[in-house]
Design a protein around this motif. Structure first.
Motif, PDB file in Angstrom:
ATOM      1  N   MET A   1      47.966  38.565  51.890  1.00 18.73           N
ATOM      2  CA  MET A   1      46.507  37.708  51.999  1.00 18.73           C
ATOM      3  C   MET A   1      45.658  38.040  52.103  1.00 18.73           C
ATOM      4  SD  MET A   1      45.821  34.577  52.255  1.00 18.73           S
ATOM      5  CE  MET A   1      47.036  32.906  51.419  1.00 18.73           C
ATOM      6  N   LEU A   2      45.718  39.056  53.264  1.00 17.43           N
ATOM      7  CA  LEU A   2      44.535  39.890  53.817  1.00 17.43           C
ATOM      8  C   LEU A   2      43.554  40.544  52.196  1.00 17.43           C
ATOM      9  CD1 LEU A   2      45.707  41.887  56.161  1.00 17.43           C
ATOM     10  CD2 LEU A   2      44.434  39.215  56.381  1.00 17.43           C
ATOM     11  N   LYS A   3      44.534  41.069  51.266  1.00 21.03           N
ATOM     12  CA  LYS A   3      43.964  41.999  50.045  1.00 21.03           C
ATOM     13  C   LYS A   3      43.073  40.434  49.727  1.00 21.03           C
ATOM     14  CE  LYS A   3      45.678  42.700  46.382  1.00 21.03           C
ATOM     15  NZ  LYS A   3      47.017  42.871  45.202  1.00 21.03           N
ATOM     16  N   LYS A   4      43.413  39.536  49.350  1.00 26.64           N
ATOM     17  CA  LYS A   4      42.777  38.793  48.296  1.00 26.64           C
ATOM     18  C   LYS A   4      41.735  37.979  49.464  1.00 26.64           C
ATOM     19  CE  LYS A   4      46.796  36.822  46.476  1.00 26.64           C
ATOM     20  NZ  LYS A   4      47.777  37.012  46.927  1.00 26.64           N
ATOM     21  N   LEU A   5      41.658  38.104  50.789  1.00 26.66           N
ATOM     22  CA  LEU A   5      40.427  37.436  51.882  1.00 26.66           C
ATOM     23  C   LEU A   5      39.868  38.214  51.427  1.00 26.66           C
ATOM     24  CD1 LEU A   5      42.790  35.964  54.505  1.00 26.66           C
ATOM     25  CD2 LEU A   5      41.005  34.737  52.800  1.00 26.66           C
ATOM     26  N   GLY A   6      39.787  40.556  51.427  1.00 23.45           N
ATOM     27  CA  GLY A   6      38.963  41.111  51.328  1.00 23.45           C
ATOM     28  C   GLY A   6      37.975  41.191  49.818  1.00 23.45           C
ATOM     29  N   VAL A   7      38.935  40.466  49.020  1.00 27.69           N
ATOM     30  CA  VAL A   7      38.743  41.090  47.810  1.00 27.69           C
ATOM     31  C   VAL A   7      37.190  40.013  47.504  1.00 27.69           C
ATOM     32  CG1 VAL A   7      38.774  40.043  44.793  1.00 27.69           C
ATOM     33  CG2 VAL A   7      40.438  41.652  46.379  1.00 27.69           C
ATOM     34  N   ARG A  91      43.199  39.775  38.145  1.00 26.38           N
ATOM     35  CA  ARG A  91      45.240  40.165  37.627  1.00 26.38           C
ATOM     36  C   ARG A  91      45.238  40.719  38.378  1.00 26.38           C
ATOM     37  NH1 ARG A  91      48.365  41.242  32.772  1.00 26.38           N
ATOM     38  NH2 ARG A  91      46.859  38.787  32.606  1.00 26.38           N
ATOM     39  N   TYR A  92      45.216  41.967  39.153  1.00 27.95           N
ATOM     40  CA  TYR A  92      45.498  42.603  40.413  1.00 27.95           C
ATOM     41  C   TYR A  92      45.812  41.683  41.863  1.00 27.95           C
ATOM     42  CZ  TYR A  92      46.642  46.101  36.350  1.00 27.95           C
ATOM     43  OH  TYR A  92      46.904  46.192  35.679  1.00 27.95           O
ATOM     44  N   SER A  93      44.693  41.085  41.854  1.00 32.24           N
ATOM     45  CA  SER A  93      44.837  40.632  43.386  1.00 32.24           C
ATOM     46  C   SER A  93      45.539  39.183  43.348  1.00 32.24           C
ATOM     47  CB  SER A  93      43.075  40.461  44.267  1.00 32.24           C
ATOM     48  OG  SER A  93      42.133  41.819  43.706  1.00 32.24           O
ATOM     49  N   PHE A  94      45.426  38.553  42.114  1.00 32.37           N
ATOM     50  CA  PHE A  94      45.321  36.874  42.295  1.00 32.37           C
ATOM     51  C   PHE A  94      46.484  36.054  41.616  1.00 32.37           C
ATOM     52  CE2 PHE A  94      40.630  37.257  44.253  1.00 32.37           C
ATOM     53  CZ  PHE A  94      41.644  36.998  45.142  1.00 32.37           C
ATOM     54  N   GLN A  95      46.379  37.280  40.317  1.00 33.49           N
ATOM     55  CA  GLN A  95      47.791  36.622  39.606  1.00 33.49           C
ATOM     56  C   GLN A  95      48.833  36.031  39.936  1.00 33.49           C
ATOM     57  OE1 GLN A  95      50.613  39.377  37.159  1.00 33.49           O
ATOM     58  NE2 GLN A  95      49.750  37.866  35.053  1.00 33.49           N
ATOM     59  N   ILE A 101      50.369  28.396  39.971  1.00 30.85           N
ATOM     60  CA  ILE A 101      50.198  27.405  39.869  1.00 30.85           C
ATOM     61  C   ILE A 101      49.521  26.483  38.205  1.00 30.85           C
ATOM     62  CG2 ILE A 101      48.009  26.161  40.331  1.00 30.85           C
ATOM     63  CD1 ILE A 101      47.116  27.721  42.766  1.00 30.85           C
ATOM     64  N   LEU A 102      49.617  27.586  37.798  1.00 27.36           N
ATOM     65  CA  LEU A 102      49.555  27.256  36.105  1.00 27.36           C
ATOM     66  C   LEU A 102      50.768  27.295  35.508  1.00 27.36           C
ATOM     67  CD1 LEU A 102      47.132  29.916  34.612  1.00 27.36           C
ATOM     68  CD2 LEU A 102      46.443  27.578  35.312  1.00 27.36           C
ATOM     69  N   ARG A 103      52.201  27.120  36.063  1.00 26.85           N
ATOM     70  CA  ARG A 103      53.290  27.300  35.759  1.00 26.85           C
ATOM     71  C   ARG A 103      54.406  26.162  37.161  1.00 26.85           C
ATOM     72  NH1 ARG A 103      53.542  30.412  31.379  1.00 26.85           N
ATOM     73  NH2 ARG A 103      52.211  32.424  31.487  1.00 26.85           N
ATOM     74  N   SER A 144      46.506  33.287  33.268  1.00 26.16           N
ATOM     75  CA  SER A 144      47.903  34.518  32.402  1.00 26.16           C
ATOM     76  C   SER A 144      48.739  35.391  32.193  1.00 26.16           C
ATOM     77  CB  SER A 144      47.483  33.540  31.620  1.00 26.16           C
ATOM     78  OG  SER A 144      46.550  34.624  31.133  1.00 26.16           O
ATOM     79  N   ARG A 145      49.609  35.467  31.404  1.00 26.57           N
ATOM     80  CA  ARG A 145      50.015  36.628  31.415  1.00 26.57           C
ATOM     81  C   ARG A 145      49.877  37.267  29.887  1.00 26.57           C
ATOM     82  NH1 ARG A 145      55.718  34.003  32.198  1.00 26.57           N
ATOM     83  NH2 ARG A 145      55.946  33.823  34.122  1.00 26.57           N
ATOM     84  N   VAL A 146      48.612  37.202  29.277  1.00 27.33           N
ATOM     85  CA  VAL A 146      47.628  38.234  28.653  1.00 27.33           C
ATOM     86  C   VAL A 146      47.700  39.627  28.893  1.00 27.33           C
ATOM     87  CG1 VAL A 146      45.313  37.871  27.438  1.00 27.33           C
ATOM     88  CG2 VAL A 146      46.546  35.563  27.601  1.00 27.33           C
ATOM     89  N   SER A 147      48.213  39.805  28.058  1.00 28.37           N
ATOM     90  CA  SER A 147      47.879  41.468  28.024  1.00 28.37           C
ATOM     91  C   SER A 147      46.176  41.774  28.624  1.00 28.37           C
ATOM     92  CB  SER A 147      48.279  42.587  27.012  1.00 28.37           C
ATOM     93  OG  SER A 147      47.774  42.565  25.673  1.00 28.37           O
ATOM     94  N   PHE A 148      46.437  43.210  28.833  1.00 28.11           N
ATOM     95  CA  PHE A 148      45.151  43.687  29.223  1.00 28.11           C
ATOM     96  C   PHE A 148      44.643  44.308  27.480  1.00 28.11           C
ATOM     97  CE2 PHE A 148      42.776  47.532  29.245  1.00 28.11           C
ATOM     98  CZ  PHE A 148      41.309  47.098  30.351  1.00 28.11           C
TER      99      PHE A 148
END
Length: 210
Positions: A1-7, A91-95, A101-103, A144-148
Motif C-alpha cells: 500500500m505504501l508503494k502505491k501511495l508513493g507512486v 503494471r508493477y505498482s497496481f496490477q 477488480i476487472l475479474r 490486464s494480462r497483456v504482455s509487455f
C-alpha cells in the motif's frame, strides 16, 4: 500500500509542477525546440505522460519547428516513451489491485478476456484514433494480462499515423494551410480502411474457428 501511495503522490506532484510551468514549456518549445533535439524529446515525453496540454498542440509546435519527418519522429518517440513508462508504472505498482477488480464482475471480466484475446489489434486500432485518451489504453492494458512486448509493439506502431498527422498539421499551418483539409480527409480515409480490414479479418477468423 505504501508503494502505491508513493507512486500516486509522485505522479501528482510531478503533474502539478508541469501544470504550473506548462506555459513556459510551450514558450520554450515554440522558440528553442529546433536547437535542442534531445531536450525537446524529453519535454515531449513529459507532456505526453502528464497530459496537461493537449498533445496535438505539442505535435503542431514540434512539427512546425522541425518539419514533417523529424517532427513526427520526435513526438512519436515522446508519446511512445510516455506510454511505455505509464504501462510499467501501473503494471508493477497496481496490477494486482486493478486486475482483481476487472475479474470481480462478469461484464468487466468478459470484456477484459475479449480484450486480452485480441490485445494487439485492439491496442493498435485504439492508437489510430486520436480522440481516444491514451491514458485509458495505457492503464487498462497494464491492469490486464497483456504482455509487455505485445503492448509495446502494438502501441508504438499504432501511434505512428496520428503522430505523423500532428506533425504534418503543424508544418502545414506554417507552410501551406490550404492542404490541411486534404490531410484530414486522407487520414479519415486511412482510419476507415483500417477498420474495414479489421472487421473483415475478424469475420474470417470467426468463420474458421466455427
Amino acid at each position: 500500500m505504501l508503494k502505491k501511495l508513493g507512486v500516486i503522490a509522485l505522479y501528482i506532484m510531478t503533474g502539478l509542477i508541469l501544470y504550473v510551468y506548462g506555459d513556459q514549456l510551450l514558450v520554450w518549445l515554440d522558440n528553442y525546440a529546433r536547437d535542442f533535439l534531445l531536450s525537446t524529446i524529453v519535454v515531449a515525453t513529459l507532456l505526453s505522460l502528464f497530459p496537461i496540454i493537449p498533445y496535438p498542440i505539442i505535435g503542431g509546435i514540434v512539427g512546425a519547428a522541425f518539419g514533417t519527418t523529424l517532427g513526427a519522429f520526435v513526438i512519436w518517440i515522446g508519446s511512445s516513451g510516455a506510454s511505455i513508462i505509464m504501462f510499467l508504472i501501473v503494471r508493477y505498482s497496481f496490477q494486482d489491485w486493478g486486475n482483481s477488480i476487472l475479474r470481480n464482475y462478469k461484464l468487466t471480466e468478459k470484456v477484459t478476456l475479449l480484450f486480452e484475446k485480441n490485445a494487439f489489434f485492439a491496442i493498435f486500432l485504439s492508437r489510430l484514433i486520436p480522440v481516444i485518451p491514451s491514458i485509458i489504453v495505457n492503464v487498462y492494458s497494464a491492469l490486464s494480462r497483456v504482455s509487455f512486448i505485445n503492448y509495446t509493439i502494438a502501441s508504438t506502431l499504432g501511434k505512428m499515423p496520428s503522430m505523423m498527422l500532428f506533425a504534418i498539421v503543424g508544418n502545414t499551418l506554417v507552410t501551406n494551410p490550404r492542404d490541411l483539409l486534404l490531410i484530414m480527409l486522407l487520414y479519415g480515409l486511412f482510419v476507415a480502411v483500417v477498420f474495414i480490414c479489421f472487421k473483415q479479418w475478424k469475420k474470417r477468423t470467426l468463420q474458421i474457428n466455427r
